[in-house]
Each structure stands twice: as C-alpha cells, then as structure tokens.
Design an enzyme around this catalytic site. Structure first.
Site, PDB file in Angstrom:
ATOM      1  N   GLU A   7       1.250  -0.904  -0.474  1.00 20.40           N
ATOM      2  CA  GLU A   7       0.063   0.275  -0.086  1.00 20.40           C
ATOM      3  C   GLU A   7       0.478   1.103  -0.033  1.00 20.40           C
ATOM      4  OE1 GLU A   7      -3.355   1.234   2.720  1.00 20.40           O
ATOM      5  OE2 GLU A   7      -3.292  -0.303   2.367  1.00 20.40           O
ATOM      6  N   ASP A 103      -2.852  -2.908   3.822  1.00 19.77           N
ATOM      7  CA  ASP A 103      -2.682  -2.567   4.421  1.00 19.77           C
ATOM      8  C   ASP A 103      -3.738  -4.118   5.640  1.00 19.77           C
ATOM      9  OD1 ASP A 103      -2.023  -1.535   6.640  1.00 19.77           O
ATOM     10  OD2 ASP A 103      -3.598   0.371   6.769  1.00 19.77           O
ATOM     11  N   TYR A 305      -0.038  -3.613  14.015  1.00 16.76           N
ATOM     12  CA  TYR A 305      -1.279  -2.231  13.998  1.00 16.76           C
ATOM     13  C   TYR A 305      -2.011  -1.867  14.303  1.00 16.76           C
ATOM     14  CZ  TYR A 305      -4.840  -2.504   9.977  1.00 16.76           C
ATOM     15  OH  TYR A 305      -5.551  -2.033   9.426  1.00 16.76           O
TER      16      TYR A 305
END
Length: 687
Positions: A7, A103, A305
C-alpha cells in the site's frame, strides 16, 4: 513470476529487502522471479454521477435519487497515479501469482481489490496478513500466505460501506443543498458525519436549556473525619439550617463500622479509540494527530497494527510476550519482576473470542531509539500500558462508618492502598493518579479507628452547591460517544459490548471529525468542540431520523460488521439504503417551508495575504464557569480544585504547594469571582 503489491513505497522497500528484490526500477523492485510494487493508498474510486449518465452531471432535484443499476470504479485522475497504475498493470499481466500485501484491514483490502480488478488480474491471488512490520512478522506472514477468498467477506463489507456512503452522501448532499442552502453553498450530508454532528448539536441544546439550581449538603466533622448526611441534598437553605440547629448540641454516635478488602485490575490494553481518547485527555492531541503518530510508529516497526477495535490479545501471542518484554531494554527495571517468574495469563488480556483480524496495540520489542518528540511520548504510553497488564491487581482497604446525631444519619468512607500492584509501573505519571482531582475534593480519605457505640461532640456545617450543565464534547469524549452510538458508557466491559453498534470505524472517526470542521459545521474553543450556527441549523432542518440518529446509524454499522463476518447479505444492505434514500427524497420534496441555511466560508488559506486594513478584532475571553478553567497561579500547569477547607491545585500530588483557605476565599464564590480574586491577589504579589 510473483508480484507483490503493497500500500506504500516504504512497506514495499521493507518487503523487497526481505525477499531479495534489490534491483530498483521506476515504480517497483525486482528480484529473482519476484517483483514488489506499490500503490499510494487509494488509486481508484467509485465512479461519479456524471460517469453513469449525462443527466446526472447537473444538480437537479428532479433527477434524484441517483441509483446506478451497477456501481463501477475508475482510476483517480492524477498523473502520478496513472503512471503507477500502468506499472502495476504491466507487472500483473506478466505474473503467475499476485500477493496482496495491502494494509491488513477492511480499507486496505478494498484499496488492493479495486486496483487488481481495474488491472484485470486473472492469475491466482494470495493474501499477506500480518499485525506488525518487523522483519520476523513479514517472514512469518510469507510462510503462511492465505487464499484471497478467505477475505471475500471483508471486501464485501468494505465495498458495501463505500457504496452506502455514495448512495446517501451523493443524493442527500444534492437534495439538501438544492432545497435549503443559500446560493453558492453546499450542505454536506453523510452517513456517519451527520449523526456525529447531531450528537454535538444535541449536547449544545442541553447546555443552553440547562437551568442551574442551588442545593445544600449537610456535613459534620468528628475526630477529624468528615461525615456526610445520608439524607442527601436539601433543596432550600432553611431546611438544611433547621437540621443543623437540631443536631448542633447533640452528640454524634458511631453505629456501625465495616471494613473490606478491594482490588483494582490494570487498565486494558489500547485499541485505537481508547488511545485517541487518552492522548486527547493528557496532551490535547486531536484524533487525527494521534492516528498519524501511531501509524508512524507502526511503519517504524515499534508497535503493532493500529487501526484496531479490540483491547485483547489472541492466545497465540502469550508465548511471545516474554521475549517482547525482554527486548524492551529501556524498561528493564519494570520488566525484570515479570520475567523472574511465569507470566500470568488472564482473560482480561488474552481472549480469542474478543479478537478478529488484529489484536490490541502493543510494542513489538523493536528498539524505540529512532523515535523523538511526540512519537517517543506515545510509545512510552503504550509500553507502560503493556507492561502494567501483567502486573498484579492494586489492592486497597476500604472502610465505611455509619453514625447518627439525634434522628439524622451520617456516613464517612475511607480508602487506603495496601499493595500498589500495577500502579508501580506508572510511578508519577498521570495514569497512576487518575482520579486525583476528584480525591482532592473528596472525603474518601484515610480514617482514624472508630468503635461502634462511641460518641462525642462534632462540628456540623452546610455547603451550598449548584447543579452543573452537561459538559461540551472534547475530541476524546466525542470519540467515546461515537463508539457507543451516543450513550455514555464508562464501564470497560459495557464499552466492549457496545462497539458492535458504534458509528463509524476506529480508523475513520478522526477523518469524520476533521471533515465536520472543514465544512464549517464545528468550531473549537480550547479543547471543547462546539457547533456553528450552520451546524445547528442543518440538524434542525433534517427531519429524517435515519440521517441524524446515532443509535440508528449504529445499527447500520452493526450490519456492516455482520457482512464482514458473513452472516448478513451485502445486497440486502444496499437495497435497504436505496429504499431509504427514496423515502428521504419524497419527504424533503413535500416540505413547503422556506428555510435556508447559511454556511460561513472557511477562513483564507495559508496562501492568502493580509492587508494593512485587516486588523483582527480582539478575541473575547471565554467566561469562567468551572473551576477547571482557572489555571493554578503557582505552578501554571494544574487547575483549581475545591477541598474541604481550602482551594488547591489539581497537581497537589506532584508537589504544587497552592492553598487558598476558605477564610480568605469563600467556598460560595462563583468560579468567575474566584478567578478574579486569585488574579487580584497574585497581581499584587508580583507588584
């Protein structure tokens, strides 16, 4: 050849290094039988109304609602995006296999799927799904690649969200703009932003309509301990005075003494919303600032994350925790007691049932030495919360003493910490002293020893107080309200249960709030968020409950989560939204009022220049209505709090010596008059 699509270029660089794709080209890295390329976030978007038919190019009520038979996507019209997309499309056309390295979340899945669709991907697609960007996590992810089909429901949920926002946003914005706006103004309506605005407007109405009422509380001091009347508040001074006159000369008798042991669990690990709330409370950071910083920590490999909505870890993380703690070298003194024995495994921390795609935000164990400034502060906050989760509960002893004077009941409570447990981790940080401001104005102190049946003289008094209006939202309290669909929820367990029906997603709430500011529907006053007149007028104009009800919007959000789990139909969700917008259009068309809403223009941007005549008007100081608004004149960091016999500073435990006795500063002073009296005293001191 395998083609990996990430990404961001920075993630592509990290993955390329691990895969040995060390040859850099324009738009991709190349290695032996593998290429690594990237997007720049969104390269594609849903088609705009005019892309479907020329009839929708012009804004006209007669053309509403706009409902395409089939929604399509297109490339965003930017030269850099077109160039990078051509690189991706060329690589995919030569690929035997594509690995989606986007992601690991709903939006990341949507971004990559749209790119692969537009690039006409025909070869098999695998999914890299990881919770951190450390080298080991990436290697483990490539050893355990998953079929793209495993994430179809995630994609369908993301697509349903995007299409639903298009249906509601495109149609309702045109509808309300054409019907109610002044020429040249656009009234922006959104599935999440409008009910969020309604929360703030409704709170403002509560504040404006609030009528303060005086009340009196009866207290008495016996052997240095403050007892409160069990009768509660007195509505008139005369009724309180009557009781005081009756009990003044009568002895106070202790009727009951109860002692019990209590415990307080460590704070839960952070999800994104709780992290944003905490940083707003501590440092005044906006949700957008916190999201940007935690995303940076993730990309620098020091935290996991960030766009998560759980405060739990999956049970497979448990064996890895000791190694993570061991590698957190700057915190060795705090982790040593944990590493000396077996790490506790609590359901408050490890629960597979509470974890879906990702676990709570925790450190990875990588060195934070690369961090500076606010990034270091944020990492420190997360690191301490993580370490504290494995410390013992804080234990305390609480005492409740009941007493009587004549026929009037009194109660005193005391509390003392017997074993600090997890509070040791935080030391002198604000988290260890959460609630100290309340303690400064509380009678919940250490009590002397009392025996049932003892009695003696006491000193009764009454304290005049005034009911307070609801507080305006701050960014932190607004995030909490969005998470719970407008309901006030402080209990952590209830908060977890209500997340399913929150409005918006953790990753999008910051952007929603910023959008409302950009639309000139909101304004900031210090940390408070207040509606503008345009925002108030817009909510007053909208009669459709589905457009502005936080609770009903939360139910829509719940359906999107069910689509993600595979137990609700995406097609059914879209059909419901289509029917809803049709009803909304009809209702607005039948409104015969002549209401118009004026949206103020945004302030001039950075590029605008002021002339000599652009003298700014002096800003009027906000009126002082609460003690929290009065800064401490001694340390300048805390604010004024009210104790039993004097005013003090909220940072009294940090050593601030401020004490303003009631003999000089009456406890009945309004906050505004107290502020003036303090300013006058300290001005004369400086002179």
């Amino acid at each position: 050849m395998k083609v990996c699509i990430t990404e961001k270029p920075s993630v592509a660089r990290d993955i390329a290094a691990i895969l040995g794709a060390n040859s850099r080209h324009d738009g991709f890295y190349e290695g032996q039988d593998v290429c690594v390329t990237w997007t720049f976030g969104h390269l594609c978007m849903l088609k705009e109304p005019a892309d479907y038919t020329d009839e929708w190019r012009r804004w006209a009520i007669s053309r509403l609602p706009m409902l395409p038979a089939r929604f399509g996507i297109k490339l965003i019209d930017q030269a850099s995006i077109r160039k990078q997309f051509d690189v991706i499309k060329t690589l995919i056309s030569k690929a035997d296999e594509v690995i989606n390295c986007g992601d690991a979340g709903q939006e990341g899945e949507l971004i990559q799927r749209w790119v692969m669709q537009l690039a006409e991907t025909k070869c098999p697609v695998q999914r890299l799904w990881i919770s951190s960007l450390t080298d080991e996590a990436i290697r483990e992810g490539f050893r355990n690649l998953r079929p793209q089909a495993d994430f179809n429901n995630l994609y369908h949920a993301g697509l349903s969200r995007a299409v639903g926002d298009w249906i509601l946003g495109m149609n309702a914005t045109r509808l309300y703009t054409l019907k109610y706006s002044q020429p040249g103004s656009v009234l922006s309506i959104g599935r999440v932003q409008t009910p969020t605005l309604a929360l703030i407007v409704n709170r403002q109405h509560e504040i404006d309509n609030f009528r303060p009422e005086d009340f009196w509380e009866l207290k008495t001091v016996y052997r240095g301990a403050t007892f409160n009347a069990t009768a509660g508040r007195f509505k008139t001074e005369a009724s309180a005075q009557e009781v005081i006159d009756r009990i003044r000369t009568a002895p106070l008798t202790i009727t009951d003494v109860k002692e019990k042991e209590g415990r307080e669990s460590p704070p839960r690990l952070f999800d994104l919303t709780s992290l944003q709330v905490e940083t707003n409370k501590r440092w005044g950071w906006t949700a957008e600032v916190t999201l940007r910083l935690i995303q940076s920590l993730y990309e620098k490999k020091v935290t996991t994350y960030p766009r998560v909505d759980t405060t739990y870890l999956s049970e497979d993380i448990y064996p890895k925790v000791p190694d993570t703690l061991r590698r957190m070298a700057p915190y060795a003194t705090l982790t040593a007691p944990l590493l000396a024995g077996k790490l506790p495994k609590s359901k408050r921390v490890f629960d597979n049932a509470k974890v879906t795609d990702h676990h709570a935000i925790i450190p990875t164990g990588e060195s934070p030495s690369v961090l500076v400034g606010d990034e270091r502060k944020l990492y420190h906050l997360i690191a301490l919360r993580f370490i504290a989760a494995f410390y013992p509960d804080c234990r305390f002893a609480s005492t409740t003493v009941m007493a009587e004077v004549a026929d009037c009941g009194f109660k005193a409570t005391g509390k003392v910490i017997t074993s600090p447990g997890w509070r040791t981790v935080f030391g002198d940080t604000p988290e260890a002293k959460e609630g100290n401001e309340q303690e400064a104005d509380s009678d919940d102190k250490v009590l002397p020893h009392f025996d049932p049946g003892e009695s003696g003289p006491h000193e009764p008094a009454m304290v005049k107080k005034t009911t307070q209006p609801p507080k305006p939202y701050t960014e932190g309290t607004l995030l909490r309200a969005m998470e719970s669909a407008g309901r006030t929820v402080d209990d952590e367990t209830l908060r977890e249960a209500m997340k399913e029906n929150g409005i918006g997603r953790p990753s999008t709430r910051a952007a929603i709030i910023e959008t409302l500011f950009k639309r000139q529907y909101l304004r900031r006053e210090r940390k408070n968020i207040l509606p503008t007149q345009a925002g108030i007028d817009l909510i007053a104009t909208i009669n459709e409950k589905l457009l502005k009800s936080a609770e009903l919007t939360g139910l829509w959000e719940n359906k999107l989560r069910r689509i993600e789990r595979g137990d609700y139909s995406a097609a059914e969700f879209i059909d419901e939204l289509k029917q809803m917008i049709g009803v909304i259009v009809l209702n607005v068309l039948n409104d015969n009022t002549q209401r118009k809403i004026l949206v103020e223009q945004a302030p001039a941007g950075k590029g605008s220049k002021k002339t000599a005549t652009d003298t700014p008007k002096p800003k009027r100081k906000p009126s002082v209505r609460k003690l929290e608004q009065i800064a401490c004149p001694e340390c300048g960091e805390g604010h004024i709090v009210k104790g039993r016999t004097a005013y003090g500073c909220s940072r009294f435990r940090e050593g601030c010596p401020l004490r303003l006795g009631f003999e000089e500063f009456s406890p009945e002073l309004t906050p505004a008059r107290l502020n003036s009296a303090i300013a006058k005293k300290y001005k004369s001191k400086q002179a």
